[in-house]
Design an enzyme around this catalytic site. Structure first.
Site, PDB file in Angstrom:
ATOM      1  N   GLU A   1      13.400  -2.638   1.333  1.00 58.07           N
ATOM      2  CA  GLU A   1      12.418  -1.776   1.996  1.00 58.07           C
ATOM      3  C   GLU A   1      11.198  -1.535   1.102  1.00 58.07           C
ATOM      4  OE1 GLU A   1      12.146  -0.903   4.953  1.00 58.07           O
ATOM      5  OE2 GLU A   1      10.940   0.909   5.045  1.00 58.07           O
TER       6      GLU A   1
ATOM      7  N   THR B   1       0.387  -4.222  16.818  1.00 59.03           N
ATOM      8  CA  THR B   1       1.216  -4.083  15.621  1.00 59.03           C
ATOM      9  C   THR B   1       2.704  -4.222  15.917  1.00 59.03           C
ATOM     10  OG1 THR B   1       1.461  -2.818  13.578  1.00 59.03           O
ATOM     11  CG2 THR B   1       1.467  -1.556  15.640  1.00 59.03           C
TER      12      THR B   1
END
Ligand code: DMJ
Length: 645
Positions: free
Chosen positions: A509, A620
């Site tokens: 992440e 997006t």
């Protein structure tokens, strides 16, 4: 007010003694405290608190338990605010009245015969022909209140595209190995979809280990996020049976009359974006009317003193909106209010109602005008004062897609939106001057900036920036073009390194560049991978821009890693630690895996004429939206097109 003693009235008034008055007052105050306290024990106390606290617009009050810990935890996964434990409330001043324009009967009259083009025998066996798109005006329900359908003509829009959206042969690559890889990605999509359908149909996401559905609270009671997010992916892959099931669900079961609290950003990018792209690809009026109906429900979020929307919106008729409790002092988030432009401009296009464009243009103007520290855009802004609330700048979570939408607004406007262009390139200059770093090992990365202090960390989310800088390279100053392309390649390379340096070959992440780390996560809490697309997204753009075969190889590495570590018996799941081969699954098949990760992989292994970048920009959430060619659309001589691929 001053009280005067009246002659003849005893000092103790009403004939009570001082001690009696005292006891009475004590009793009274006890009663009041009891009543007030009781409110908080009622089952829906948050709602009640909101009723009490929602009257003030100018002074938003934090009513949730948005402790620092909550904030920190949520900041780590800012784009997935599944559990908004605190919200800051303020009621929209007035319910938004749409400027209703004259309503005419839709005149869309195309007979869109969308024959699926053969993509090989195996593909034919798996799919049905793309359904004949019925004359959509017959079925059009004008559910977008206040919207008109008089000027937008689907067939005319198709006539303004430079190329057929699905290419000559559905983007089938000539090279057999690439074609095999593409088929593999299609199989992954079918597997993910089939399991969602089997175990979680109508819910937002699939929980593949427990084989059930997940609803969450990001979408304010809306359902079927995985369905809406998958429509265009299924369609471009030629998975027509699945696409038709998805369309039927939208027709019969997508209920927009929800009264829950939703993330404006998430609903916009997934639902509005998904419905819009489904409409533009297929011409089905159903998708358009649903998109317009939903778009209208989002408008009250803009009823703030500055017009900067708050992050959370009640989709019901209350017109109430709030800021996330974890966001600094009732602020709005740059990546949230800055990621509406593409979809809202299209809502205006389709409805012929300028209100959507006005709302996002107002945001644009404010951001353009406001003073920016070192030319940078901090992540938190007050929707009340219009001032920055904190000086934290990031190209990853909280900031990311704002920058993406600047360059994409320019591209989507057929390169006419000069303000977007200027803002993008000056932001990029500031980013380069302040955030772009080179590690001791020679890796280029984007650091984060906290009031002038650099945090040498790059989030997975920030890896979209390779692709963004790539697609913007060609419109930069002449002497900078090659430099931008090189920068895009370097960042994409760094993100690839964050994958190759893990045991699973999937990226964490967030990865760091300090304390001896080079593109690796140093904290346990940063080691997870939740099927995110950003790294693969950059591979796809860099492939299209350079045709360097390494990007396809890197994409294939990701496919193998996904298959090995994330594929479980009933779907795909995120994993908790990319650095261990004994993986622990998080039991969640995110809807963006179907909408973005698998779509970008499929495009990576397709020919460039599948959704060509000359005609399409991806929102997006990877939903393709067409470039708006105003002059062509307004030109009376533009030929309407019978739509068939
Ligand atoms: C998606 O919902 C979108 O890409 C968003 O812009 C960022 N986060 C997720 C995927 O990681």
């Amino acid at each position: 007010m001053v009280f005067r003693k009246l002659p003849g009235v005893s000092a103790s008034g009403m004939g009570l003694r001082l001690s009696q008055k005292f006891v009475f007052l004590l009793f009274l105050s006890g009663l009041v405290t009891l009543c007030f306290g009781a409110l908080f024990f009622l089952p829906d106390s948050v709602r009640l608190k909101r009723i009490f606290l929602s009257k003030t617009e100018t002074q938003p009050v934090t009513v949730g338990s948005g402790s620092e810990n909550d904030a920190r935890e949520l900041l780590k996964r800012p784009k997935d605010p599944e559990h908004p434990r605190g919200i800051t409330s303020a009621k929209g001043e007035t319910s938004t009245k749409l400027k209703t324009l004259s309503r005419k009967q839709a005149v869309v009259s195309h007979e869109a015969t969308e024959e699926r083009l053969a993509g090989g025998k195996a593909q034919e066996d798996l799919t049905l022909p793309r359904s004949k798109t019925e004359s959509s005006s017959d079925r059009a329900t004008s559910s977008g209140r206040g919207a008109t359908t008089d000027t937008f003509t689907y067939t005319k829009f198709r006539g303004c595209l430079l190329k057929p959206p699905l290419g000559r042969d559905n983007g089938k690559p000539s090279d057999p190995q690439t074609n095999e890889r593409r088929d593999k990605v299609k199989e992954m999509m079918k597997f993910a979809w089939d399991n969602y359908k089997r175990y979680a149909w109508g819910k937002n996401e699939l929980r593949p280990l427990t084989r059930n559905g997940h609803i969450g609270n990001m979408f304010g009671g809306l359902r079927g996020a995985s369905i809406i997010d998958s429509l265009d992916t299924l369609y471009i892959m030629g998975l027509m049976e699945e696409y038709n099931d998805a369309k039927e669900w939208v027709q019969t079961s997508l209920d927009l009359n929800s009264n829950g609290e939703a993330s404006l950003f998430e609903v916009n990018i997934r639902y509005v974006g998904g419905l819009l792209s489904a409409y533009y690809l297929t011409g089905e009026e159903l998708f358009k009317s649903k998109a317009l109906e939903l778009g209208e429900k989002l408008l009250p979020a803009f009823n703030t003193p500055t017009g900067i929307p708050r992050g959370v919106i009640n989709l019901g008729s209350s017109g109430t909106s709030w800021s996330w409790g974890w966001a600094s002092a009732g602020s709005s988030i740059l990546a949230e209010f800055g990621t509406l432009h593409l979809e809202f401009v299209h809502l205006s296009e389709l409805s012929n109602n300028p209100i959507y464009t006005e709302k996002v243009m107002n945001i644009r103007k404010l951001l353009n005008k406001i003073e920016k520290p070192h030319g940078l855009y901090p992540n938190f802004l007050s929707p009340v004062s219009g001032n920055w609330v904190q000086h934290h700048v990031s190209i990853g979570g909280l900031g990311d897609s704002f920058y993406e939408y600047l360059i994409k607004s320019f591209l989507m406007s057929d390169k006419t939106d000069e303000d977007a262009k200027k803002m993008y390139y000056s932001a990029l200059e500031a980013i380069e001057a302040n955030l772009v770093q080179k590690s001791p090992g020679g890796l280029t990365y984007m650091a984060e900036w906290r009031g002038g202090i650099l945090d040498h960390k790059m989030g997975h989310l920030a890896c979209f920036s390779g692709g963004m800088i790539g697609i913007g390279a060609d419109d930069g100053a002449l002497e900078k073009r090659q430099h931008y392309l090189d920068l895009a390649a370097e960042i994409t390379h760094t993100c690839h390194e964050s994958y190759t340096r893990s045991a699973t070959k999937l990226g964490p992440e967030a990865f760091r560049f300090d304390g001896g780390a080079e593109a690796t996560a140093t904290r346990l809490s940063d080691r997870y991978y939740i099927l995110r697309p950003e790294v693969i997204e950059s591979y796809m753009y860099m492939w299209r821009l350079t045709h360097d075969p390494k990007y396809r190889e890197w994409g294939w590495e990701a496919v193998e890693a996904l298959e090995q570590h994330c594929r479980v018996e009933s779907g795909f799941s995120g994993i908790r630690d990319v650095y261990t081969m004994t993986v622990s699954h998080d039991n969640m098949q995110q809807s963006f895996f179907l909408s973005e990760t698998l779509k970008y992989l499929y495009l990576l292994f397709s020919d460039d004429d599948l959704l060509p970048l000359e005609d399409w920009v991806f929102n997006t959430e990877a939903h393709p939206l067409p470039i708006i060619r105003k002059s062509c659309l307004q030109d009376e001589t533009t030929q309407e097109k019978t739509v068939s691929e």
